[in-house]
Design an enzyme around this catalytic site. Structure first.
Site, PDB file in Angstrom:
ATOM      1  N   GLY A  46       2.969  11.985  -3.018  1.00  0.00           N
ATOM      2  CA  GLY A  46       2.342  10.382  -3.008  1.00  0.00           C
ATOM      3  C   GLY A  46       1.847  10.794  -1.568  1.00  0.00           C
ATOM      4  N   GLN A  51      -4.055   7.309   4.187  1.00  0.00           N
ATOM      5  CA  GLN A  51      -4.022   9.078   5.053  1.00  0.00           C
ATOM      6  C   GLN A  51      -5.078   9.179   4.334  1.00  0.00           C
ATOM      7  OE1 GLN A  51      -0.286   9.318   2.568  1.00  0.00           O
ATOM      8  NE2 GLN A  51       0.191  10.714   4.090  1.00  0.00           N
ATOM      9  N   CYS A  91       5.432  13.794   5.249  1.00  0.00           N
ATOM     10  CA  CYS A  91       4.238  12.996   5.208  1.00  0.00           C
ATOM     11  C   CYS A  91       3.289  14.234   5.924  1.00  0.00           C
ATOM     12  CB  CYS A  91       4.847  11.615   5.982  1.00  0.00           C
ATOM     13  SG  CYS A  91       3.209  11.298   6.440  1.00  0.00           S
ATOM     14  N   LEU A  92       2.486  14.262   4.765  1.00  0.00           N
ATOM     15  CA  LEU A  92       0.727  14.890   5.038  1.00  0.00           C
ATOM     16  C   LEU A  92       0.160  14.602   5.844  1.00  0.00           C
ATOM     17  CD1 LEU A  92      -0.220  14.523   0.452  1.00  0.00           C
ATOM     18  CD2 LEU A  92       0.685  16.936   1.747  1.00  0.00           C
ATOM     19  N   HIS A 133       7.839   4.963   1.200  1.00  0.00           N
ATOM     20  CA  HIS A 133       7.228   5.088   2.408  1.00  0.00           C
ATOM     21  C   HIS A 133       6.049   5.052   2.583  1.00  0.00           C
ATOM     22  CE1 HIS A 133       6.453   9.576   4.398  1.00  0.00           C
ATOM     23  NE2 HIS A 133       5.029   9.412   3.950  1.00  0.00           N
ATOM     24  N   GLU A 134       4.939   4.903   0.151  1.00  0.00           N
ATOM     25  CA  GLU A 134       3.397   5.126   0.615  1.00  0.00           C
ATOM     26  C   GLU A 134       3.063   3.214   1.075  1.00  0.00           C
ATOM     27  OE1 GLU A 134       2.202   7.825   0.578  1.00  0.00           O
ATOM     28  OE2 GLU A 134       3.645   8.803  -0.039  1.00  0.00           O
ATOM     29  N   HIS A 137       2.488   2.718   4.214  1.00  0.00           N
ATOM     30  CA  HIS A 137       1.379   2.940   4.905  1.00  0.00           C
ATOM     31  C   HIS A 137       0.128   2.725   5.136  1.00  0.00           C
ATOM     32  CE1 HIS A 137       1.340   7.963   6.087  1.00  0.00           C
ATOM     33  NE2 HIS A 137       2.071   7.962   4.677  1.00  0.00           N
TER      34      HIS A 137
HETATM   35  O1  GNR Z   1       4.937  14.445  -0.350  1.00  0.00           O
HETATM   36  C1  GNR Z   1       5.577  13.777   0.415  1.00  0.00           C
HETATM   37  N1  GNR Z   1       6.656  13.588   0.318  1.00  0.00           N
HETATM   38  C2  GNR Z   1       8.220  12.749   0.499  1.00  0.00           C
HETATM   39  C3  GNR Z   1       8.778  13.536   0.683  1.00  0.00           C
HETATM   40  C4  GNR Z   1       9.998  12.640   1.068  1.00  0.00           C
HETATM   41  C5  GNR Z   1       9.605  11.440   1.162  1.00  0.00           C
HETATM   42  C6  GNR Z   1       8.369  10.558   1.033  1.00  0.00           C
HETATM   43  C7  GNR Z   1       7.425  12.023   0.995  1.00  0.00           C
HETATM   44  S1  GNR Z   1       5.539  11.379   0.659  1.00  0.00           S
HETATM   45  C8  GNR Z   1       4.799  12.407   1.040  1.00  0.00           C
HETATM   46  C9  GNR Z   1       3.535  12.354   0.846  1.00  0.00           C
HETATM   47  C10 GNR Z   1       3.114  12.064   1.797  1.00  0.00           C
HETATM   48  O2  GNR Z   1       3.290  11.851   2.989  1.00  0.00           O
HETATM   49  N2  GNR Z   1       2.975  10.334   1.282  1.00  0.00           N
HETATM   50  O3  GNR Z   1       2.557   9.303   2.511  1.00  0.00           O
HETATM   51 NI    NI Z   2       2.834   9.819   4.107  1.00  0.00          NI
END
Ligand code: GNR
Ligand code: NI
Length: 167
Positions: A46, A51, A91-92, A133-134, A137
């Site tokens: 995601g 980001q 998270c990236l 999670h997104e 953000h």
């Molecule tokens: O790539 C991602 N893997 C992930 C694994 C577990 C819970 C959430 C994520 S999201 C993350 C990519 C990201 O940072 N999205 O904002």
């Molecule tokens: Ni993230």
């Protein structure tokens, strides 16, 4: 298409609140395409516009194994949640850090797709985790903000140390 640079925690721009998309124009379509390319290249499941330092309510998600299930969500709103689930997240924007976060187990999310069509999606499992999670953000929140102050401090130290060796 282009790869976009991803902001790294604790960059203060990750705290900005994203604004709704009001018109689905060429800029929005290009941003979605570039974000998908950036997510696949990372690789990640995601990516939120926040980001890549664009403060619009746009996220791309693909939790499939083979890049076959891209979702582009504009102006997503969680309408209903059910249950709770503790799962490891990464998270990236917080590379190399993985911690358990409590989330809803199932949810319904409403959003517009790139054609401007209203969509209602029922999600569970990894897709439900990723949607939450997104959307965090877009609201200026990273998963680290769900952890104790002690863990947050340790993560900041670790990332600062990493930044020194890669500099
Ligand atoms: O790539 C991602 N893997 C992930 C694994 C577990 C819970 C959430 C994520 S999201 C993350 C990519 C990201 O940072 N999205 O904002
Ligand atoms: Ni993230």
């Amino acid at each position: 298409m282009a790869l976009l640079p991803i902001l790294r925690y604790p960059d203060p721009r990750l705290k900005k609140i994203a604004q709704p998309v009001v018109e689905i124009d060429e800029r929005v379509r290009r941003l979605a395409a570039d974000m998908a390319e950036t997510m696949y290249e990372a690789p990640g499941i995601g990516l939120a516009a926040t980001q890549v330092d664009v403060h619009l309510q746009l996220v791309v998600i693909d939790v499939s194994e083979d890049k076959s299930d891209l979702h582009v969500l504009l102006n997503p709103r969680i309408e209903r949640t059910e249950g709770s689930h503790l799962g490891e997240e990464g998270c990236l924007s917080v590379p190399g850090i993985y911690e358990k976060v409590e989330r809803a187990e199932k949810l319904t999310v409403h959003y517009l797709d790139l054609e401007g069509k209203k969509v209602s999606l029922l999600a569970e499992g990894l897709l439900a985790v990723c949607i939450q999670h997104e959307i965090d953000h877009l609201n200026g929140k990273v998963f680290v903000d769900h952890l104790s102050q002690l863990k947050q401090g340790r993560i900041r130290n670790k990332l600062a140390k990493q930044a020194r060796v890669t500099a």
